[in-house]
Design a protein around this motif. Sequence first.
Motif, PDB file in Angstrom:
ATOM      1  N   GLN A   3       0.490  -1.431  -0.237  1.00  0.00           N
ATOM      2  CA  GLN A   3       0.052  -0.130   0.142  1.00  0.00           C
ATOM      3  C   GLN A   3       0.601   1.740   0.236  1.00  0.00           C
ATOM      4  O   GLN A   3       2.462   1.693   0.473  1.00  0.00           O
ATOM      5  CB  GLN A   3      -0.881  -0.009   1.228  1.00  0.00           C
ATOM      6  CG  GLN A   3      -2.153  -0.890   1.061  1.00  0.00           C
ATOM      7  CD  GLN A   3      -3.029  -0.775   2.799  1.00  0.00           C
ATOM      8  OE1 GLN A   3      -3.610   0.149   3.118  1.00  0.00           O
ATOM      9  NE2 GLN A   3      -3.946  -1.749   2.437  1.00  0.00           N
ATOM     10  N   LYS A  47      -9.324  -0.459  -5.241  1.00  0.00           N
ATOM     11  CA  LYS A  47     -10.224   0.019  -3.382  1.00  0.00           C
ATOM     12  C   LYS A  47     -10.818  -1.424  -3.911  1.00  0.00           C
ATOM     13  O   LYS A  47     -12.336  -2.120  -4.915  1.00  0.00           O
ATOM     14  CB  LYS A  47     -10.783   0.829  -4.022  1.00  0.00           C
ATOM     15  CG  LYS A  47     -11.910   1.430  -2.620  1.00  0.00           C
ATOM     16  CD  LYS A  47     -12.354   2.076  -2.322  1.00  0.00           C
ATOM     17  CE  LYS A  47     -14.011   1.847  -3.289  1.00  0.00           C
ATOM     18  NZ  LYS A  47     -15.414   3.896  -3.200  1.00  0.00           N
ATOM     19  N   TRP A  48     -11.065  -2.150  -2.739  1.00  0.00           N
ATOM     20  CA  TRP A  48     -12.366  -3.338  -2.513  1.00  0.00           C
ATOM     21  C   TRP A  48     -12.054  -3.695  -1.398  1.00  0.00           C
ATOM     22  O   TRP A  48     -11.499  -2.866  -0.651  1.00  0.00           O
ATOM     23  CB  TRP A  48     -11.800  -4.587  -2.737  1.00  0.00           C
ATOM     24  CG  TRP A  48     -10.554  -5.177  -2.106  1.00  0.00           C
ATOM     25  CD1 TRP A  48     -10.820  -6.161  -1.570  1.00  0.00           C
ATOM     26  CD2 TRP A  48      -9.218  -4.912  -1.881  1.00  0.00           C
ATOM     27  NE1 TRP A  48      -9.421  -6.962  -1.000  1.00  0.00           N
ATOM     28  CE2 TRP A  48      -8.618  -6.231  -1.183  1.00  0.00           C
ATOM     29  CE3 TRP A  48      -8.219  -3.720  -2.762  1.00  0.00           C
ATOM     30  CZ2 TRP A  48      -6.552  -5.844  -1.534  1.00  0.00           C
ATOM     31  CZ3 TRP A  48      -7.307  -3.999  -2.930  1.00  0.00           C
ATOM     32  CH2 TRP A  48      -6.018  -4.750  -1.412  1.00  0.00           C
ATOM     33  N   ASP A  50     -12.745  -6.218   1.705  1.00  0.00           N
ATOM     34  CA  ASP A  50     -11.135  -7.910   1.802  1.00  0.00           C
ATOM     35  C   ASP A  50     -12.643  -8.611   1.999  1.00  0.00           C
ATOM     36  O   ASP A  50     -14.418  -8.006   3.475  1.00  0.00           O
ATOM     37  CB  ASP A  50     -10.466  -7.824   2.798  1.00  0.00           C
ATOM     38  CG  ASP A  50     -10.278  -7.743   4.255  1.00  0.00           C
ATOM     39  OD1 ASP A  50     -11.986  -7.364   4.696  1.00  0.00           O
ATOM     40  OD2 ASP A  50      -9.340  -7.218   4.876  1.00  0.00           O
ATOM     41  N   ALA A  54     -13.708  -4.931   6.032  1.00  0.00           N
ATOM     42  CA  ALA A  54     -13.202  -3.913   5.382  1.00  0.00           C
ATOM     43  C   ALA A  54     -12.308  -3.217   4.265  1.00  0.00           C
ATOM     44  O   ALA A  54     -11.731  -3.763   3.574  1.00  0.00           O
ATOM     45  CB  ALA A  54     -11.519  -4.520   6.369  1.00  0.00           C
ATOM     46  N   ARG A  56      -9.517  -1.820   1.879  1.00  0.00           N
ATOM     47  CA  ARG A  56      -8.744  -1.954   1.089  1.00  0.00           C
ATOM     48  C   ARG A  56      -8.398  -1.097   0.130  1.00  0.00           C
ATOM     49  O   ARG A  56      -9.317  -1.018  -1.137  1.00  0.00           O
ATOM     50  CB  ARG A  56      -8.455  -3.488   1.139  1.00  0.00           C
ATOM     51  CG  ARG A  56      -8.500  -4.430   2.348  1.00  0.00           C
ATOM     52  CD  ARG A  56      -7.121  -4.043   3.403  1.00  0.00           C
ATOM     53  NE  ARG A  56      -7.398  -5.052   4.295  1.00  0.00           N
ATOM     54  CZ  ARG A  56      -6.676  -5.078   5.975  1.00  0.00           C
ATOM     55  NH1 ARG A  56      -6.119  -3.879   5.997  1.00  0.00           N
ATOM     56  NH2 ARG A  56      -7.149  -5.716   6.542  1.00  0.00           N
ATOM     57  N   THR A  57      -7.161  -0.535   0.292  1.00  0.00           N
ATOM     58  CA  THR A  57      -6.436  -0.286  -1.272  1.00  0.00           C
ATOM     59  C   THR A  57      -5.240  -0.887  -1.772  1.00  0.00           C
ATOM     60  O   THR A  57      -4.465  -0.943  -0.876  1.00  0.00           O
ATOM     61  CB  THR A  57      -6.863   1.011  -1.045  1.00  0.00           C
ATOM     62  OG1 THR A  57      -5.816   1.929  -0.346  1.00  0.00           O
ATOM     63  CG2 THR A  57      -8.130   1.252  -1.094  1.00  0.00           C
ATOM     64  N   ALA A  58      -4.932  -0.680  -2.696  1.00  0.00           N
ATOM     65  CA  ALA A  58      -3.773  -1.182  -2.992  1.00  0.00           C
ATOM     66  C   ALA A  58      -2.697  -0.545  -4.412  1.00  0.00           C
ATOM     67  O   ALA A  58      -3.635  -0.276  -5.750  1.00  0.00           O
ATOM     68  CB  ALA A  58      -3.629  -2.389  -2.494  1.00  0.00           C
TER      69      ALA A  58
END
Length: 103
Positions: A3, A47-48, A50, A54, A56-58
């Motif tokens: 990230q 962006k998703w 999990d 939660a 998440r972004t990466a």
Amino acid sequence: MTQGSAAGPGPVTRAPYCRKPYVRARLGRDGVDGKAIAWTHSEVQVKWVDRDGAMRTAWVPAAAVRRISRDDSAWHDPYDDYGFYYPGGTPGSAPGGGPDAAK
């Protein structure tokens, strides 16, 4: 999966609010369905949600990301502008379309 900020060359591009494209991304051995919230020539910020719920972004290499339709995504953003994804209205779509829009 890391990230942080994009390391790729070139400027960062972002889609307009509520019009981010759905994507399927390969993160290591796992695949996720989410949205592309920013991208450079070589990376996409995905962006998703999990498995634990939660957000998440990466940043993911662009070669590991492909665009998919909203209907093909396992996750749907609750803040979607449905008219963008279904401009003519589609059964089951929310505001602005579908057979139940006039009810």
